[in-house]
Design a protein around this motif. Sequence first.
Motif, mmCIF file in Angstrom:
data_model
loop_
_atom_site.group_PDB
_atom_site.id
_atom_site.type_symbol
_atom_site.label_atom_id
_atom_site.label_comp_id
_atom_site.label_asym_id
_atom_site.label_seq_id
_atom_site.Cartn_x
_atom_site.Cartn_y
_atom_site.Cartn_z
ATOM 1 N N VAL A 82 0.837 -1.200 0.000
ATOM 2 C CA VAL A 82 0.000 0.000 0.000
ATOM 3 C C VAL A 82 0.875 1.254 0.000
ATOM 4 O O VAL A 82 0.628 2.211 -0.751
ATOM 5 C CB VAL A 82 -0.954 -0.013 1.207
ATOM 6 N N GLN A 83 1.912 1.261 0.829
ATOM 7 C CA GLN A 83 2.784 2.424 0.893
ATOM 8 C C GLN A 83 3.547 2.619 -0.423
ATOM 9 O O GLN A 83 3.717 3.750 -0.894
ATOM 10 C CB GLN A 83 3.780 2.303 2.052
ATOM 11 N N TRP A 84 3.988 1.516 -1.011
ATOM 12 C CA TRP A 84 4.713 1.614 -2.280
ATOM 13 C C TRP A 84 3.810 2.176 -3.376
ATOM 14 O O TRP A 84 4.229 3.030 -4.161
ATOM 15 C CB TRP A 84 5.249 0.246 -2.675
ATOM 16 N N PHE A 85 2.558 1.715 -3.415
ATOM 17 C CA PHE A 85 1.610 2.256 -4.387
ATOM 18 C C PHE A 85 1.467 3.768 -4.220
ATOM 19 O O PHE A 85 1.482 4.514 -5.205
ATOM 20 C CB PHE A 85 0.238 1.602 -4.219
ATOM 21 N N GLU A 86 1.311 4.213 -2.985
ATOM 22 C CA GLU A 86 1.105 5.643 -2.738
ATOM 23 C C GLU A 86 2.336 6.448 -3.134
ATOM 24 O O GLU A 86 2.221 7.517 -3.750
ATOM 25 C CB GLU A 86 0.766 5.867 -1.265
ATOM 26 N N ARG A 87 3.502 5.951 -2.788
ATOM 27 C CA ARG A 87 4.731 6.663 -3.123
ATOM 28 C C ARG A 87 4.950 6.703 -4.630
ATOM 29 O O ARG A 87 5.296 7.745 -5.195
ATOM 30 C CB ARG A 87 5.921 5.995 -2.432
ATOM 31 N N TYR A 88 4.746 5.572 -5.283
ATOM 32 C CA TYR A 88 4.943 5.523 -6.733
ATOM 33 C C TYR A 88 3.954 6.434 -7.447
ATOM 34 O O TYR A 88 4.319 7.158 -8.382
ATOM 35 C CB TYR A 88 4.802 4.078 -7.235
ATOM 36 N N GLN A 89 2.708 6.453 -7.011
ATOM 37 C CA GLN A 89 1.692 7.273 -7.661
ATOM 38 C C GLN A 89 2.031 8.757 -7.586
ATOM 39 O O GLN A 89 1.672 9.527 -8.480
ATOM 40 C CB GLN A 89 0.317 7.017 -7.033
ATOM 41 N N SER A 90 2.754 9.146 -6.566
ATOM 42 C CA SER A 90 3.115 10.558 -6.402
ATOM 43 C C SER A 90 4.272 10.978 -7.297
ATOM 44 O O SER A 90 4.538 12.179 -7.447
ATOM 45 C CB SER A 90 3.478 10.839 -4.935
ATOM 46 N N ALA A 91 4.975 10.024 -7.901
ATOM 47 C CA ALA A 91 6.149 10.366 -8.724
ATOM 48 C C ALA A 91 6.360 9.280 -9.779
ATOM 49 O O ALA A 91 7.382 8.606 -9.790
ATOM 50 C CB ALA A 91 7.379 10.521 -7.849
ATOM 51 N N MET A 92 5.396 9.164 -10.714
ATOM 52 C CA MET A 92 5.447 8.070 -11.681
ATOM 53 C C MET A 92 6.257 8.390 -12.926
ATOM 54 O O MET A 92 6.712 7.478 -13.621
ATOM 55 C CB MET A 92 4.028 7.694 -12.133
ATOM 56 N N ALA A 93 6.385 9.658 -13.254
ATOM 57 C CA ALA A 93 6.994 10.021 -14.538
ATOM 58 C C ALA A 93 8.177 10.968 -14.358
ATOM 59 O O ALA A 93 8.422 11.826 -15.204
ATOM 60 C CB ALA A 93 5.947 10.633 -15.451
ATOM 61 N N VAL A 94 8.921 10.779 -13.302
ATOM 62 C CA VAL A 94 10.089 11.628 -13.051
ATOM 63 C C VAL A 94 11.246 11.223 -13.958
ATOM 64 O O VAL A 94 11.879 12.060 -14.616
ATOM 65 C CB VAL A 94 10.512 11.557 -11.573
ATOM 66 N N HIS A 95 11.519 9.917 -13.999
ATOM 67 C CA HIS A 95 12.625 9.407 -14.807
ATOM 68 C C HIS A 95 12.166 8.406 -15.873
ATOM 69 O O HIS A 95 12.995 7.886 -16.614
ATOM 70 C CB HIS A 95 13.669 8.745 -13.911
ATOM 71 N N THR A 96 10.889 8.117 -15.921
ATOM 72 C CA THR A 96 10.359 7.151 -16.893
ATOM 73 C C THR A 96 10.409 7.729 -18.300
ATOM 74 O O THR A 96 10.014 8.873 -18.527
ATOM 75 C CB THR A 96 8.920 6.771 -16.529
ATOM 76 N N THR A 97 10.894 6.929 -19.252
ATOM 77 C CA THR A 97 10.949 7.328 -20.655
ATOM 78 C C THR A 97 10.562 6.141 -21.534
ATOM 79 O O THR A 97 10.590 4.986 -21.090
ATOM 80 C CB THR A 97 12.358 7.783 -21.061
ATOM 81 N N LEU A 98 10.223 6.415 -22.772
ATOM 82 C CA LEU A 98 10.043 5.349 -23.737
ATOM 83 C C LEU A 98 11.406 4.767 -24.083
ATOM 84 O O LEU A 98 12.414 5.484 -24.121
ATOM 85 C CB LEU A 98 9.373 5.872 -25.007
ATOM 86 N N PHE A 99 11.451 3.468 -24.336
ATOM 87 C CA PHE A 99 12.698 2.856 -24.770
ATOM 88 C C PHE A 99 13.115 3.444 -26.122
ATOM 89 O O PHE A 99 12.280 3.851 -26.940
ATOM 90 C CB PHE A 99 12.542 1.337 -24.894
ATOM 91 N N ASP A 100 14.408 3.473 -26.347
ATOM 92 C CA ASP A 100 14.943 3.981 -27.598
ATOM 93 C C ASP A 100 14.350 3.212 -28.781
ATOM 94 O O ASP A 100 14.386 1.976 -28.796
ATOM 95 C CB ASP A 100 16.467 3.843 -27.599
ATOM 96 N N GLY A 101 13.815 3.923 -29.730
ATOM 97 C CA GLY A 101 13.238 3.305 -30.911
ATOM 98 C C GLY A 101 11.741 3.070 -30.841
ATOM 99 O O GLY A 101 11.117 2.765 -31.868
ATOM 100 N N ILE A 102 11.136 3.216 -29.672
ATOM 101 C CA ILE A 102 9.694 2.951 -29.536
ATOM 102 C C ILE A 102 8.870 3.987 -30.299
ATOM 103 O O ILE A 102 7.890 3.638 -30.980
ATOM 104 C CB ILE A 102 9.278 2.901 -28.057
ATOM 105 N N ALA A 103 9.219 5.248 -30.208
ATOM 106 C CA ALA A 103 8.446 6.281 -30.914
ATOM 107 C C ALA A 103 8.438 6.006 -32.417
ATOM 108 O O ALA A 103 7.387 6.095 -33.071
ATOM 109 C CB ALA A 103 9.011 7.663 -30.615
ATOM 110 N N ASP A 104 9.596 5.656 -32.976
ATOM 111 C CA ASP A 104 9.670 5.345 -34.406
ATOM 112 C C ASP A 104 8.865 4.086 -34.736
ATOM 113 O O ASP A 104 8.220 4.011 -35.787
ATOM 114 C CB ASP A 104 11.122 5.144 -34.829
ATOM 115 N N LEU A 105 8.905 3.101 -33.841
ATOM 116 C CA LEU A 105 8.139 1.878 -34.045
ATOM 117 C C LEU A 105 6.646 2.170 -34.123
ATOM 118 O O LEU A 105 5.949 1.696 -35.031
ATOM 119 C CB LEU A 105 8.432 0.888 -32.917
#
Length: 232
Positions: free
Chosen positions: A79-102
């Motif tokens: 439960v705590q991990w869910f709450e913490r992750y939800q507060s900062a889900m897209a800080v360092h998350t990126t699409l893998f290289d080549g996904i946009a072109d795919l």
Amino acid sequence: MTFPSVLPAPRAVLFDLDGTLADTAPDLAAAVNWMRTERGLEPTPYALLRPTASAGARGMIGAAFGLAPGDEGYEDLRVQWFERYQSAMAVHTTLFDGIADLLDGIVDAGMTWGIVTNKPARFTDPLVPQIGLARAGCVISGDTTPHAKPHPAPLLEAARRLELDPAHCWYVGDDLRDIEAGRAAGMITVACAWGYCGSIDPVTWGADYLLETPRDLLQLLRELADAARAAA
């Protein structure tokens, strides 16, 4: 890389999210290491956490705290991990290289694409547009249907929403359960070696294809589409 053009080109390509389209491990790991720091513990090395990312809370809490579902204390940590992750889900998350072109290439070839993930909708719904995936033809989360992968229900629901026969869809994932779900749904399956892949060698998963990069998948799809046009 050259592929045997023995399969028909799909009308839709469905993707897992974590470890397939998006490199979410940095934010998943940051959430669980924040919890360790709060408890006066040293952070778990990222190299140990990354391979477990596709397993979500089960993987992260297992690697960081040595607890599994059913163990005392696991649920509170989840439960705590869910709450913490939800507060900062897209800080360092990126699409893998080549996904946009795919994804652009899939659309250019006259196909559509969608997302089928075990990530709960409380995370999927806000994350998908933040990381550039809002164009998905459908988004099926882990709680969209009564069953999550490896059950085929989420994939069958994706095909239904796209108004396609499941046999006309491919499913791409970085975990054994992705391949199991895709096979059970009657879809061609692609194991992506660029993802997290866990502790089981993807060579053993029984996928129709095992590909190293998103560009390999784009090349394969283009070859199949060209072969279909030539045969028409």
